[in-house]
Every structure is written in C-alpha cells, then in structure tokens.
Write an enzyme that holds these catalytic residues in place. Structure first.
Site, mmCIF file in Angstrom:
data_model
loop_
_atom_site.group_PDB
_atom_site.id
_atom_site.type_symbol
_atom_site.label_atom_id
_atom_site.label_comp_id
_atom_site.label_asym_id
_atom_site.label_seq_id
_atom_site.Cartn_x
_atom_site.Cartn_y
_atom_site.Cartn_z
ATOM 1 N N ARG A 108 -7.292 5.169 -13.661
ATOM 2 C CA ARG A 108 -6.906 4.728 -12.315
ATOM 3 C C ARG A 108 -6.596 5.925 -11.456
ATOM 4 O O ARG A 108 -5.823 6.791 -11.845
ATOM 5 C CB ARG A 108 -5.612 3.899 -12.423
ATOM 6 N N THR A 112 -5.346 5.931 -4.837
ATOM 7 C CA THR A 112 -5.981 4.685 -4.382
ATOM 8 C C THR A 112 -5.777 3.535 -5.375
ATOM 9 O O THR A 112 -5.965 2.370 -5.019
ATOM 10 C CB THR A 112 -7.497 4.876 -4.206
ATOM 11 N N ASP A 204 4.067 3.490 -18.148
ATOM 12 C CA ASP A 204 2.656 3.826 -18.378
ATOM 13 C C ASP A 204 2.332 3.606 -19.853
ATOM 14 O O ASP A 204 2.770 4.382 -20.715
ATOM 15 C CB ASP A 204 2.398 5.286 -17.969
ATOM 16 N N ASP A 207 0.573 6.542 -21.786
ATOM 17 C CA ASP A 207 1.483 7.655 -22.084
ATOM 18 C C ASP A 207 2.468 7.292 -23.187
ATOM 19 O O ASP A 207 2.796 8.126 -24.036
ATOM 20 C CB ASP A 207 2.254 8.055 -20.821
HETATM 21 C C1 PRP Z 1 -3.745 1.695 -17.139
HETATM 22 C C2 PRP Z 1 -3.837 0.476 -18.010
HETATM 23 C C3 PRP Z 1 -4.997 -0.258 -17.418
HETATM 24 C C4 PRP Z 1 -4.861 0.030 -15.956
HETATM 25 C C5 PRP Z 1 -4.229 -1.150 -15.286
HETATM 26 O O1 PRP Z 1 -4.660 2.650 -17.522
HETATM 27 O O2 PRP Z 1 -3.993 0.784 -19.372
HETATM 28 O O3 PRP Z 1 -6.262 0.186 -17.893
HETATM 29 O O4 PRP Z 1 -4.004 1.172 -15.836
HETATM 30 O O5 PRP Z 1 -4.147 -0.944 -13.916
HETATM 31 P P1 PRP Z 1 -5.018 -1.801 -12.892
HETATM 32 O O6 PRP Z 1 -4.896 -3.236 -13.302
HETATM 33 O O7 PRP Z 1 -4.341 -1.516 -11.578
HETATM 34 O O8 PRP Z 1 -6.418 -1.305 -12.939
HETATM 35 P P2 PRP Z 1 -4.746 4.090 -16.845
HETATM 36 O O9 PRP Z 1 -5.827 4.094 -15.836
HETATM 37 O O10 PRP Z 1 -3.387 4.536 -16.392
HETATM 38 O O11 PRP Z 1 -5.255 4.993 -18.020
HETATM 39 P P3 PRP Z 1 -4.659 5.288 -19.471
HETATM 40 O O12 PRP Z 1 -4.980 4.080 -20.293
HETATM 41 O O13 PRP Z 1 -5.381 6.493 -19.889
HETATM 42 O O14 PRP Z 1 -3.160 5.514 -19.345
HETATM 43 N N1 URA Z 2 -0.843 1.025 -15.918
HETATM 44 C C1 URA Z 2 0.232 1.117 -16.749
HETATM 45 O O1 URA Z 2 0.125 1.721 -17.821
HETATM 46 N N2 URA Z 2 1.374 0.565 -16.361
HETATM 47 C C2 URA Z 2 1.525 -0.107 -15.194
HETATM 48 O O2 URA Z 2 2.629 -0.611 -14.912
HETATM 49 C C3 URA Z 2 0.409 -0.189 -14.351
HETATM 50 C C4 URA Z 2 -0.768 0.366 -14.744
#
Ligand code: PRP
Ligand code: URA
Length: 213
Positions: A108, A112, A204, A207
């Site tokens: 993400r 944005t 997150d 993380d």
């Molecule tokens: C997080 C989560 C989802 C997404 C959700 O991933 O694991 O994939 O955000 O957000 P959305 O519904 O607004 O799209 P992130 O992109 O942070 O990557 P990560 O899994 O590497 O932490």
């Molecule tokens: N991705 C995450 O990991 N946590 C949130 O709360 C939103 C997006």
C-alpha cells in the site's frame, strides 16, 4: 456463526474473540502474534470451507464395514497477499494439506493508500480451484479488490476472502467490486483513521508478524 449478510460471515466464536484480543494488544510480541495469526487462520478456514460437498466412502473399522463421508474432490488454492497474508498460510495448510498456494505481492502506498502489485504466481489450473485469499487486514479494501480482480482475470469462479480484522469501508468496497465474492472475518471494527489504519485494529499486521517497522 452469525452471517452479517449472505456474503459476509463474522466468526465470533469465544476462542476467536479471546485470541484476537491478545493480538490487538500492543504488548503482544512477534512470536505470540505470529502463532495467533496461524491459529486464527485455521479457525477461519474451518468456517470458510463449511459448505464443501461430501461424498460417501466405504470404510472398514476394526469392528465392521461402514459408510463414511469425505470431501468430494474440491480443489483449493490458498492465495496470500504478501506480506502479511503469508502469516495465515501455515494454518490454512494444516486444515487443507493438499491445497496449492499462489502468491500475490502488493504493498500500500503510504500516502495514497492505493495498492501497488509487484508479483503474481498462481497454480496452472487456478481456474479450476476454489480460491481462498488470505490477508489479516481489510482496511480500504484496495488490496483485496485488486487481488479479486487478478483472480477473476484468470477465470476463477469461486473466490472467498479470509481476513482477521475488517473495516466497514473495506467490506463495502469489496462487495461493490464483485458480485459473488464472499468475505469471512473475525472482527468488524469501527472504521479507518486518517492514515487508513483500522481503528481499533491491531496496527500493521505485516510488521507485527515479521518483526519489522
Ligand atoms: C496491509 C495488509 C493488506 C493491506 C490492507 O498490507 O496486509 O494487504 O495493507 O489495506 P487496504 O485494505 O487499504 O488495501 P501492506 O500493504 O501494509 O503490506 P505488508 O503486508 O507488507 O505489511
Ligand atoms: N494494513 C495493516 O496492516 N493494518 C491496518 O490497520 C491497515 C492496513
């Protein structure tokens, strides 16, 4: 198991709520968080496969011959959205050991909040499989919508989205984007904050699973 609607299932079993509360705590460390993601994925997979059809098989017990049930040949693919979705794969494979695993990489944008796909690798016969997309978090829904569209483009008919925590905004976005996808979640939270994080959420997920920042 309450159905919020015919396409949204909230899994609010007491064990699920208990484990999710531990995950939400900022004081829960990486090791326990990762274990809980795996455990909740298994519980959720159990509910998401509840309608799999059965067929009769003959079984000889130590006592006599009898007729039992087995899953009637439904082929499954588990599709984690990287990274955080990886944390749910082991729990799902404990439940469905013969499943194939496809991967969808996306992150993400911090400003944005739009998803940026960077990787996709699916089983060759993905269009013949029930696809269980796994990702702990459904926030704006952007990542899930992108994943569902990628699978539809491959010809997948039965798509189920398994998340642990969902925001109402994400649920609405997913339902509006696709007429058939079904959503399974362990919680529906209040909403999103200005950074598009789920409130109260659990932070997150990626993380916390991998111990990064
Ligand atoms: C997080 C989560 C989802 C997404 C959700 O991933 O694991 O994939 O955000 O957000 P959305 O519904 O607004 O799209 P992130 O992109 O942070 O990557 P990560 O899994 O590497 O932490
Ligand atoms: N991705 C995450 O990991 N946590 C949130 O709360 C939103 C997006």
């Amino acid at each position: 198991m309450p159905h919020v609607s015919n396409r949204v299932t909230l899994i609010d079993h007491p064990m699920v709520q208990h484990k999710l509360a531990i995950m939400r705590s900022v004081h829960t460390g990486t090791k326990q968080f990762r274990e809980l993601v795996r455990e909740l994925a298994l519980f959720e997979g159990y509910e998401a496969t509840r309608d799999f059809p059965l067929e009769d098989i003959d079984v000889e017990t130590p006592i006599c011959e009898t007729v039992c049930k087995r899953i009637a040949g439904r082929k499954v693919a588990i599709i984690p959205i990287l990274r955080a979705g990886l944390g749910m794969v082991d729990g799902m494979l404990e439940l469905i050991p013969s499943a194939r695993v496809g991967h969808l990489g996306m992150y993400r944008d911090e400003v944005t909040h739009e998803p940026h796909p960077y990787y996709a690798k699916f089983p060759a016969d993905i269009d013949q499989r029930i696809c269980l997309i796994v990702d702990p978090m459904l926030a704006t829904g952007g990542s899930a919508v992108d994943a569902i569209q990628s699978l539809r483009a491959e010809g997948v008919r039965d798509i189920r989205l398994l998340v642990l925590v969902a925001a109402p905004e994400g649920i609405e976005a997913v339902l509006a984007s696709d007429p058939d996808v079904r959503i399974f979640t362990c919680a529906i939270d209040e909403g999103l904050n200005e950074a598009a994080y789920i409130v109260p959420g659990l932070g997150d997920a990626g993380d916390r699973i991998f111990g990064t920042k």
